[in-house]
Design an enzyme around this catalytic site. Structure first.
Site, PDB file in Angstrom:
ATOM      1  CG  HIS A 129      -5.853  -2.480   8.916  1.00 35.93           C
ATOM      2  ND1 HIS A 129      -5.970  -1.399   9.751  1.00 35.93           N
ATOM      3  CD2 HIS A 129      -4.521  -2.598   8.666  1.00 35.93           C
ATOM      4  CE1 HIS A 129      -4.766  -0.895   9.991  1.00 35.93           C
ATOM      5  NE2 HIS A 129      -3.879  -1.614   9.343  1.00 35.93           N
ATOM      6  CG  ASP A 168      -0.264  -0.456   2.501  1.00 34.65           C
ATOM      7  OD1 ASP A 168       0.955  -0.263   2.645  1.00 34.65           O
ATOM      8  OD2 ASP A 168      -0.958  -1.018   3.367  1.00 34.65           O
ATOM      9  CG  ASN A 216      -9.059  -1.818  12.003  1.00 37.23           C
ATOM     10  OD1 ASN A 216      -8.074  -2.414  11.568  1.00 37.23           O
ATOM     11  ND2 ASN A 216      -9.523  -0.721  11.436  1.00 37.23           N
ATOM     12  CD  GLU A 259      -8.909   0.822   7.734  1.00 35.58           C
ATOM     13  OE1 GLU A 259      -8.924  -0.072   8.603  1.00 35.58           O
ATOM     14  OE2 GLU A 259      -8.275   1.889   7.886  1.00 35.58           O
TER      15      GLU A 259
END
Length: 252
Positions: free
Chosen positions: A149, A79, A147, A154
């Site tokens: 990810h 990313d 979380n 996400e």
């Protein structure tokens, strides 16, 4: 969001739990060295963030000690923040050169990075998507967010997702804020490889350290694949190795 994702049956995960983050990082570094020794021209999928730093330092040390050469290795990265050129200190491109590429002797022509400063982000995502799909990674290294990810996929990311522009969650923005070197705030958008891109890799290694990751690890390894916890979708892959320290594994 795709309401009908193609989620394969969960498969048994390989899990290694080591006492410390240092030992977990050493374990992962040794796996990477072993792969490159066996297949010098392999394609590595690489991650950024706090977690892989120790791994990359150990890879640089392995090169300096003459144990391995990365000269023929091709790389792809997960990313990049939108709006940041590759020379920006807070770009993931700069991170990779700083933490690994410069010290480990990678051939610049074999390094594939996302151009976060591209004028047309959608076109850049399409370019990178084609490059990623041209050859599966022999090994994809992942971290995991609190979380759940992976990359910047996400919660809610479809299992079928490919390289695309995404909006980052507030939890991710808050988690990444302390890592900034030059910016005042974390960019709100990024280009990321998708879940399906990650699952294309021949082998996946997930490194997670620290108690802050324990709940995400518990959900990821519950056996239930749920887009609310993107890392749980790795259960569809037949060759995933989770490498954890005791803190990250405390809820298993």
């Amino acid at each position: 969001m795709d309401n009908n994702p193609r989620i394969a049956p969960a498969r048994a995960a390989k899990i290694t739990i080591l006492p410390t983050a240092e030992e977990a990082s050493q374990f992962v570094a040794e796996r990477l060295v072993t792969l490159v020794q066996a297949k010098p021209a392999c394609r590595l999928g690489l991650a950024t963030g706090q977690t892989p730093r120790r791994v990359y330092a150990k890879l640089v040390a392995a090169v300096q000690e003459g144990k391995v050469s990365f000269a023929e290795v091709e790389t792809i990265n997960l990313d990049e923040y939108c709006g940041l050129g590759q020379s920006h200190l807070d770009s993931f491109a700069a991170y990779m050169h700083r933490e690994l590429f410069s010290g480990a002797g990678f051939d610049p022509s074999k390094i594939n990075l996302i151009d976060g400063a591209a004028a047309d982000e959608t076109a850049e995502a399409a370019r990178y998507a084609a490059l990623v799909r041209s050859r599966p990674a022999d090994l994809q290294l992942l971290g995991i967010g609190t979380n759940g990810h992976i990359g910047f996929n996400e919660p809610g990311s479809p299992a079928t997702s490919r390289v695309r522009v995404v909006e980052l969650s507030q939890e991710t923005l808050d988690a990444n804020q302390p890592t900034l070197l030059e910016l005042d705030r974390v960019p709100k958008h990024a280009i990321t490889m998708g879940i399906a891109d990650i699952l294309d890799a021949r082998e996946i290694v997930v490194l997670a350290t620290g108690t802050a990751k324990a709940e995400a690890i518990r959900k990821s390894l519950s056996g239930q694949q749920d887009e609310a916890c993107p890392a749980s979708l790795l259960g569809a892959h037949g060759n995933v190795h989770w490498v954890l320290d005791e803190g990250a594994a405390k809820l298993l």
